[in-house]
Design an enzyme around this catalytic site. Sequence first.
Site, PDB file in Angstrom:
ATOM      1  CB  SER A 117      -1.090   0.043   1.237  1.00  0.00           C
ATOM      2  OG  SER A 117      -0.336  -0.177   2.413  1.00  0.00           O
TER       3      SER A 117
ATOM      4  CG  ASP B  12      -3.450   5.674   6.381  1.00  0.00           C
ATOM      5  OD1 ASP B  12      -2.408   5.743   6.997  1.00  0.00           O
ATOM      6  OD2 ASP B  12      -4.053   5.161   5.585  1.00  0.00           O
TER       7      ASP B  12
ATOM      8  CG  HIS C  52      -0.392   4.082   4.057  1.00  0.00           C
ATOM      9  ND1 HIS C  52      -1.510   3.799   4.517  1.00  0.00           N
ATOM     10  CD2 HIS C  52       0.404   3.036   3.785  1.00  0.00           C
ATOM     11  CE1 HIS C  52      -1.719   2.373   4.255  1.00  0.00           C
ATOM     12  NE2 HIS C  52      -0.642   2.200   3.669  1.00  0.00           N
TER      13      HIS C  52
END
Length: 342
Positions: A42, A307, A310
């Site tokens: 991600s 978040d 990240h």
Amino acid sequence: MGTILNMSTIISAILYQILVIQLLLNMCSAKEVPAIFAFGDSLYEVGNNFYLDTLAKPTLPNGIDFTKGKRRASGRYTNARTILDIIGKPRLLSIVLNIKNELGFTNYTPPYLSPQTTGDVILKGVNYASSGSGIFNSTGSKFGDHICMDEPINNFEKSRQDIVSKIGAAAARKLFKRCTLLYGNRVYNLDARKIAVTSAAPLGCIPFERDKFSIDDCVPHVNELAKLYNVRLKILLSELTKHLAGSIFIYMNSYTTLEDVLQNYKSYGFMNADSACCRVYGKHGGKLPCIFYARVCPNRTQYVFWDAYHPTEKANFILAKHALDGSRQYISPINIRQLANS
Ligand SMILES: *[C@@H]1O[C@H](CO)[C@@H](O)[C@H](O)[C@H]1NC(C)=O
Ligand SMILES: *[C@@H]1O[C@H](CO)[C@@H](O)[C@H](O)[C@H]1NC(C)=O
């Protein structure tokens, strides 16, 4: 590879929780064709998961600052650009690869699974990253489909065949020659020669871990696991460089870089280095991902973390800068700029 695999239990414990970590950034430059082939999870995803049956999709408010004025999901797990976008940015890339502007990238490296990623587009590189992917097939499986670690390499092989059929075997060989990759022999055998691999970050410091263990500081044992992994990774990369003729494997020390940012966040202009900007629940906003009903901090440049997992674009920018031009403390044996010029 043995040293890493022996640690499988430990690593999968980290990876399973975090969705993060392993990146493969390949920079290739044949005479007319510069290209980046990226692998990872991600941290580097640009939207492959939109095409998979998974709960892990980078929907808004992710990407809130990516296209200014337009609210559109960007496929990225951050407010705007990823490290890869920054490194591969058209202008910056022209400098890095020392190519003429008209040959530079006009677009970001596209997701492999997008129906638009066909034709000549692939000659400029492809992004195979998928959130929830990791070095083990089981990593991230709780979210549904994801691209497993073997699969990106299979996909890379498919792209390579497409490239061969487009420009011929000799030109394709040239394109990949001074490039690419991890998972050692397999990608090496696909002509990849320049490979940069990121270390594990100080994962004990992300909001997710702080909330999970209900502590305000970084979680020491999680950071210890990351360090242990990094020691082995660094050794593995130098062994690969030694044994695979003509290859260079670079160790990008995101641990040191992020640790430096977290410890000196004020001098980098941040005001918050322990909580998520996009948050739903948890003292540090680490209990849930950034989803549509989350609250987003008004000024994204004040936060290190976008978040629960990240970094924000501003933190990504610092990480990218260290990878591009950093000293050996941050990237070794050479930095990305030197790699591109080598
Ligand atoms: C991952 O899954 C693929 C396909 O199911 C399999 O071929 C491969 O051996 C698996 N890799 C590992 C490390 O288990
Ligand atoms: C956002 O925060 C930064 C750093 O504190 C500050 O310099 C900037 O002026 C702020 N921007 C806005 C629009 O308030």
